[in-house]
Enzyme design. Structure first.
Site, PDB file in Angstrom:
ATOM      1  N   ASP A 104       0.860  -1.182   0.000  1.00  0.00           N
ATOM      2  CA  ASP A 104       0.000   0.000   0.000  1.00  0.00           C
ATOM      3  C   ASP A 104       0.894   1.228   0.000  1.00  0.00           C
ATOM      4  O   ASP A 104       1.901   1.274   0.711  1.00  0.00           O
ATOM      5  CB  ASP A 104      -0.914  -0.003   1.223  1.00  0.00           C
ATOM      6  CG  ASP A 104      -2.012  -1.049   1.128  1.00  0.00           C
ATOM      7  OD1 ASP A 104      -2.456  -1.355   0.008  1.00  0.00           O
ATOM      8  OD2 ASP A 104      -2.435  -1.555   2.178  1.00  0.00           O
ATOM      9  N   ASP A 130      -7.092  -1.043  -4.629  1.00  0.00           N
ATOM     10  CA  ASP A 130      -8.186  -0.670  -3.728  1.00  0.00           C
ATOM     11  C   ASP A 130      -9.093   0.373  -4.376  1.00  0.00           C
ATOM     12  O   ASP A 130     -10.317   0.305  -4.269  1.00  0.00           O
ATOM     13  CB  ASP A 130      -7.637  -0.111  -2.409  1.00  0.00           C
ATOM     14  CG  ASP A 130      -6.780  -1.099  -1.647  1.00  0.00           C
ATOM     15  OD1 ASP A 130      -7.046  -2.316  -1.736  1.00  0.00           O
ATOM     16  OD2 ASP A 130      -5.843  -0.653  -0.964  1.00  0.00           O
TER      17      ASP A 130
END
Length: 165
Positions: A104, A130
């Site tokens: 991430d 995401d």
């Protein structure tokens, strides 16, 4: 889909090579920053001990959607939102399988504000996969509401016509 999946893989590779935990590089002040974390779970680190099952589930969902898209088992209206969801699921699923964690690299101070109000915690660090999943789900929701509204208007018009007859 291939282009988005390749872009996401490249961004994750770049993030691993360039960013370090605790990094905060401003891209758009107050809106989008670069951070870094390896997430073994989901948002907010939920289910962090289930890395392999989550990765397998993500790959299964992405592969199932991809199969349906390639076999033309979905309408044209659903193709793009389901493509986004499939790409995001595959991106994070493959990352989980290959790295043992999902890379991430995006943060948002603006989303942090809302998250802190609702949960007392900052918004989780996220990635393009995401964003694709969320955009696809949002697109499907809006499309469903629009179609339901349109169907409601048609049903109402039919009732009005039948009353006049």
């Amino acid at each position: 889909m291939v282009a988005l999946l390749s872009l996401e893989a490249g961004l994750k590779y770049w993030a691993v090579q360039t960013l370090s935990p605790g990094a905060d590089r401003v891209v758009l002040p107050g809106l989008l920053h670069l951070g870094f974390t390896l997430n073994t779970g989901m948002a907010w680190g939920l289910l962090g001990s289930l890395t392999l099952p989550l990765a397998l589930l993500r790959v299964a969902v992405g592969t199932g959607l991809l199969w349906g898209l390639l076999k033309r088992r979905v309408t044209r209206q659903l193709w793009w939102p389901l493509s986004f969801i499939a790409t995001g699921a595959l991106g994070n699923g493959l990352d989980g399988l290959l790295r043992g964690a999902v890379v991430d690299y995006l943060t948002s101070p603006l989303l942090d504000v809302g998250s802190r109000v609702l949960t007392g915690r900052p918004f989780p660090i996220f990635n393009l996969s995401d964003v694709l999943v969320c955009a696809g789900v949002f697109w499907l929701a809006v499309q469903t509401l629009w179609q339901d509204r349109k169907a409601g208007h048609l049903a109402s018009a039919r009732r009005d016509i039948s009353k006049e007859s």
